[in-house]
Design a protein around this motif. Sequence first.
Motif, PDB file in Angstrom:
ATOM      1  N   LYS A 165     -23.957  10.720 -33.394  1.00  0.00           N
ATOM      2  CA  LYS A 165     -23.515  10.791 -34.788  1.00  0.00           C
ATOM      3  C   LYS A 165     -22.213  11.563 -34.894  1.00  0.00           C
ATOM      4  O   LYS A 165     -21.278  11.136 -35.577  1.00  0.00           O
ATOM      5  CB  LYS A 165     -24.592  11.436 -35.665  1.00  0.00           C
ATOM      6  CG  LYS A 165     -25.780  10.521 -35.850  1.00  0.00           C
ATOM      7  CD  LYS A 165     -26.858  11.148 -36.704  1.00  0.00           C
ATOM      8  CE  LYS A 165     -27.997  10.136 -36.859  1.00  0.00           C
ATOM      9  NZ  LYS A 165     -29.184  10.744 -37.451  1.00  0.00           N
ATOM     10  N   ASN A 166     -22.148  12.693 -34.207  1.00  0.00           N
ATOM     11  CA  ASN A 166     -20.904  13.458 -34.215  1.00  0.00           C
ATOM     12  C   ASN A 166     -19.763  12.645 -33.606  1.00  0.00           C
ATOM     13  O   ASN A 166     -18.627  12.694 -34.092  1.00  0.00           O
ATOM     14  CB  ASN A 166     -21.070  14.781 -33.467  1.00  0.00           C
ATOM     15  CG  ASN A 166     -21.572  15.884 -34.390  1.00  0.00           C
ATOM     16  OD1 ASN A 166     -21.710  15.666 -35.601  1.00  0.00           O
ATOM     17  ND2 ASN A 166     -21.826  17.045 -33.835  1.00  0.00           N
ATOM     18  N   ALA A 167     -20.075  11.894 -32.563  1.00  0.00           N
ATOM     19  CA  ALA A 167     -19.036  11.082 -31.930  1.00  0.00           C
ATOM     20  C   ALA A 167     -18.498  10.058 -32.921  1.00  0.00           C
ATOM     21  O   ALA A 167     -17.284   9.839 -33.024  1.00  0.00           O
ATOM     22  CB  ALA A 167     -19.590  10.395 -30.679  1.00  0.00           C
ATOM     23  N   ALA A 168     -19.400   9.454 -33.688  1.00  0.00           N
ATOM     24  CA  ALA A 168     -18.972   8.461 -34.681  1.00  0.00           C
ATOM     25  C   ALA A 168     -18.126   9.118 -35.773  1.00  0.00           C
ATOM     26  O   ALA A 168     -17.074   8.589 -36.169  1.00  0.00           O
ATOM     27  CB  ALA A 168     -20.201   7.779 -35.299  1.00  0.00           C
ATOM     28  N   ILE A 169     -18.571  10.293 -36.225  1.00  0.00           N
ATOM     29  CA  ILE A 169     -17.837  10.977 -37.304  1.00  0.00           C
ATOM     30  C   ILE A 169     -16.471  11.444 -36.817  1.00  0.00           C
ATOM     31  O   ILE A 169     -15.442  11.222 -37.479  1.00  0.00           O
ATOM     32  CB  ILE A 169     -18.662  12.176 -37.841  1.00  0.00           C
ATOM     33  CG1 ILE A 169     -19.906  11.655 -38.585  1.00  0.00           C
ATOM     34  CG2 ILE A 169     -17.826  13.051 -38.777  1.00  0.00           C
ATOM     35  CD1 ILE A 169     -20.907  12.728 -38.952  1.00  0.00           C
ATOM     36  N   GLN A 175      -9.263   8.586 -36.578  1.00  0.00           N
ATOM     37  CA  GLN A 175      -8.580   7.321 -36.899  1.00  0.00           C
ATOM     38  C   GLN A 175      -8.002   7.347 -38.299  1.00  0.00           C
ATOM     39  O   GLN A 175      -6.848   6.964 -38.523  1.00  0.00           O
ATOM     40  CB  GLN A 175      -9.556   6.154 -36.781  1.00  0.00           C
ATOM     41  CG  GLN A 175      -9.585   5.598 -35.387  1.00  0.00           C
ATOM     42  CD  GLN A 175     -10.346   4.285 -35.325  1.00  0.00           C
ATOM     43  OE1 GLN A 175     -10.678   3.707 -36.361  1.00  0.00           O
ATOM     44  NE2 GLN A 175     -10.625   3.841 -34.126  1.00  0.00           N
ATOM     45  N   MET A 176      -8.824   7.805 -39.224  1.00  0.00           N
ATOM     46  CA  MET A 176      -8.375   7.845 -40.609  1.00  0.00           C
ATOM     47  C   MET A 176      -7.198   8.797 -40.762  1.00  0.00           C
ATOM     48  O   MET A 176      -6.192   8.475 -41.390  1.00  0.00           O
ATOM     49  CB  MET A 176      -9.534   8.290 -41.497  1.00  0.00           C
ATOM     50  CG  MET A 176      -9.158   8.395 -42.947  1.00  0.00           C
ATOM     51  SD  MET A 176     -10.432   9.260 -43.850  1.00  0.00           S
ATOM     52  CE  MET A 176     -10.400  10.830 -43.022  1.00  0.00           C
ATOM     53  N   ALA A 177      -7.323   9.984 -40.181  1.00  0.00           N
ATOM     54  CA  ALA A 177      -6.253  10.988 -40.317  1.00  0.00           C
ATOM     55  C   ALA A 177      -4.950  10.462 -39.733  1.00  0.00           C
ATOM     56  O   ALA A 177      -3.893  10.576 -40.356  1.00  0.00           O
ATOM     57  CB  ALA A 177      -6.677  12.286 -39.636  1.00  0.00           C
ATOM     58  N   HIS A 178      -5.033   9.880 -38.566  1.00  0.00           N
ATOM     59  CA  HIS A 178      -3.806   9.368 -37.950  1.00  0.00           C
ATOM     60  C   HIS A 178      -3.225   8.211 -38.754  1.00  0.00           C
ATOM     61  O   HIS A 178      -2.008   8.081 -38.884  1.00  0.00           O
ATOM     62  CB  HIS A 178      -4.059   8.983 -36.494  1.00  0.00           C
ATOM     63  CG  HIS A 178      -4.194  10.180 -35.594  1.00  0.00           C
ATOM     64  ND1 HIS A 178      -4.909  10.167 -34.423  1.00  0.00           N
ATOM     65  CD2 HIS A 178      -3.715  11.447 -35.729  1.00  0.00           C
ATOM     66  CE1 HIS A 178      -4.851  11.367 -33.856  1.00  0.00           C
ATOM     67  NE2 HIS A 178      -4.139  12.161 -34.633  1.00  0.00           N
ATOM     68  N   LYS A 183      -1.900  15.198 -38.712  1.00  0.00           N
ATOM     69  CA  LYS A 183      -2.284  15.719 -37.396  1.00  0.00           C
ATOM     70  C   LYS A 183      -3.710  16.254 -37.492  1.00  0.00           C
ATOM     71  O   LYS A 183      -4.161  16.650 -38.570  1.00  0.00           O
ATOM     72  CB  LYS A 183      -1.360  16.858 -36.973  1.00  0.00           C
ATOM     73  CG  LYS A 183       0.091  16.435 -36.850  1.00  0.00           C
ATOM     74  CD  LYS A 183       0.388  15.985 -35.441  1.00  0.00           C
ATOM     75  CE  LYS A 183       1.885  15.764 -35.261  1.00  0.00           C
ATOM     76  NZ  LYS A 183       2.148  14.648 -34.344  1.00  0.00           N
ATOM     77  N   VAL A 184      -4.390  16.271 -36.361  1.00  0.00           N
ATOM     78  CA  VAL A 184      -5.777  16.729 -36.378  1.00  0.00           C
ATOM     79  C   VAL A 184      -5.988  17.894 -35.402  1.00  0.00           C
ATOM     80  O   VAL A 184      -5.584  17.826 -34.240  1.00  0.00           O
ATOM     81  CB  VAL A 184      -6.741  15.578 -36.020  1.00  0.00           C
ATOM     82  CG1 VAL A 184      -8.191  16.076 -36.021  1.00  0.00           C
ATOM     83  CG2 VAL A 184      -6.581  14.428 -36.999  1.00  0.00           C
ATOM     84  N   VAL A 185      -6.609  18.930 -35.895  1.00  0.00           N
ATOM     85  CA  VAL A 185      -7.041  20.047 -35.063  1.00  0.00           C
ATOM     86  C   VAL A 185      -8.564  19.990 -34.990  1.00  0.00           C
ATOM     87  O   VAL A 185      -9.226  19.895 -36.023  1.00  0.00           O
ATOM     88  CB  VAL A 185      -6.626  21.408 -35.681  1.00  0.00           C
ATOM     89  CG1 VAL A 185      -7.110  22.568 -34.814  1.00  0.00           C
ATOM     90  CG2 VAL A 185      -5.119  21.485 -35.891  1.00  0.00           C
ATOM     91  N   ALA A 186      -9.115  20.013 -33.790  1.00  0.00           N
ATOM     92  CA  ALA A 186     -10.573  20.100 -33.646  1.00  0.00           C
ATOM     93  C   ALA A 186     -10.948  21.565 -33.462  1.00  0.00           C
ATOM     94  O   ALA A 186     -10.381  22.259 -32.624  1.00  0.00           O
ATOM     95  CB  ALA A 186     -11.045  19.273 -32.468  1.00  0.00           C
ATOM     96  N   GLU A 187     -11.890  22.013 -34.267  1.00  0.00           N
ATOM     97  CA  GLU A 187     -12.324  23.416 -34.215  1.00  0.00           C
ATOM     98  C   GLU A 187     -13.585  23.541 -33.383  1.00  0.00           C
ATOM     99  O   GLU A 187     -14.379  22.612 -33.288  1.00  0.00           O
ATOM    100  CB  GLU A 187     -12.704  23.897 -35.618  1.00  0.00           C
ATOM    101  CG  GLU A 187     -11.604  23.879 -36.620  1.00  0.00           C
ATOM    102  CD  GLU A 187     -12.019  24.708 -37.841  1.00  0.00           C
ATOM    103  OE1 GLU A 187     -11.601  25.866 -37.881  1.00  0.00           O
ATOM    104  OE2 GLU A 187     -12.742  24.219 -38.709  1.00  0.00           O
ATOM    105  N   GLY A 188     -13.778  24.712 -32.822  1.00  0.00           N
ATOM    106  CA  GLY A 188     -15.043  25.014 -32.154  1.00  0.00           C
ATOM    107  C   GLY A 188     -15.260  24.239 -30.868  1.00  0.00           C
ATOM    108  O   GLY A 188     -16.394  23.913 -30.516  1.00  0.00           O
TER     109      GLY A 188
END
Length: 277
Positions: free
Chosen positions: A214-218, A224-227, A232-237
């Motif tokens: 589920k996390n992989a899908a989200i 994809q949407m952000a790009h 730009k996308v930052v992944a936290e944690g």
Amino acid sequence: AQQLGGNQYEFYNPSLTAHAIADLNLETSLRYALERSEFLVYYQPQVELKTGKIAGAEALVRWQHPEKGLVSPGKFIPLAEEIGLIVPIGQWVLETACSQIQQWQARGLFEGRLAINLSIRQFNQPDLVPKLAEILETTGLEPSTLEIEVTESLLVQNIDNTIAKLKAIKALGMTIALDDFGTGYSSLSYLQQFPFDILKIDRCFVRNLPEDRKNAAIATAILQMAHGLNLKVVAEGVETYQELLFLYGQECDTLQGYLFSPPIATSEFETLLRTGK
Ligand code: C2E
Ligand code: CA
Ligand code: CA
Ligand code: CA
């Protein structure tokens, strides 16, 4: 205490009472913490995925309590918000982190961006934009060095005012990141209305990638949407190499998390800058 008649008093819910007293004590010591210089700024590196270089740092406040030791923001930021102390505390974080980053820049140690968290209460101060302009002037920092992190809580208040203010901040030359993306109330349609530059995927969606399907899908959908929206996308944690690999495959731009470093004190971050580029 509730008077029952005669000399009888009943203390209902003693644990609630204990909580209230603990809160009161915390509030009292929080009120003095600024003038007693008990706050510290910690820095957590943000790593550019393509190059592996430190692309920036997020400033995260800590409270060095005389008896309790280091208190994490989760424990006192909500209270500071509630009683309005977040405004002077936030201003102190801004000034302290900006002058520190300026020093590191001047010594050639740091080229990246400084991300600062703005609470909604701070954002709503009428003099926010002049205060931000002033900090640029007093430190001489390039405006593009500063990244302002806001949360989705901004998106549920007066939209026109909020957009106008975000645009004014961008007009100063700063960038704006939407923090904790996916955890708030915002609808996706807001993303094209608000002038964000960066989305930060909340760490609850990064956990256990890619085994957590589920996390992989989200995470994939957010990237994809952000790009597609030119963000730009930052992944936290980011805590594991598996998470890194997955995010690399999805062309995430920047990573932040314990895998690289937790938030660390000024001197430790300086050591990291000297040795760990
Ligand atoms: P945030 O802005 O979402 O900050 C990221 C939080 O995630 C930090 O918690 C950081 O230590 C933690 N974190 C980073 N990498 C990892 C990881 O790999 N795994 C896990 N489990 N956690 C990780 P921290 O420093 O305790 O701050 C909590 C929150 O307090 C922040 O969440 C932010 O909302 C607030 N906060 C911190 N400093 C400030 C500030 O100066 N101003 C304002 N307004 N809020 C602040
Ligand atoms: Ca943040
Ligand atoms: Ca966050
Ligand atoms: Ca958060």
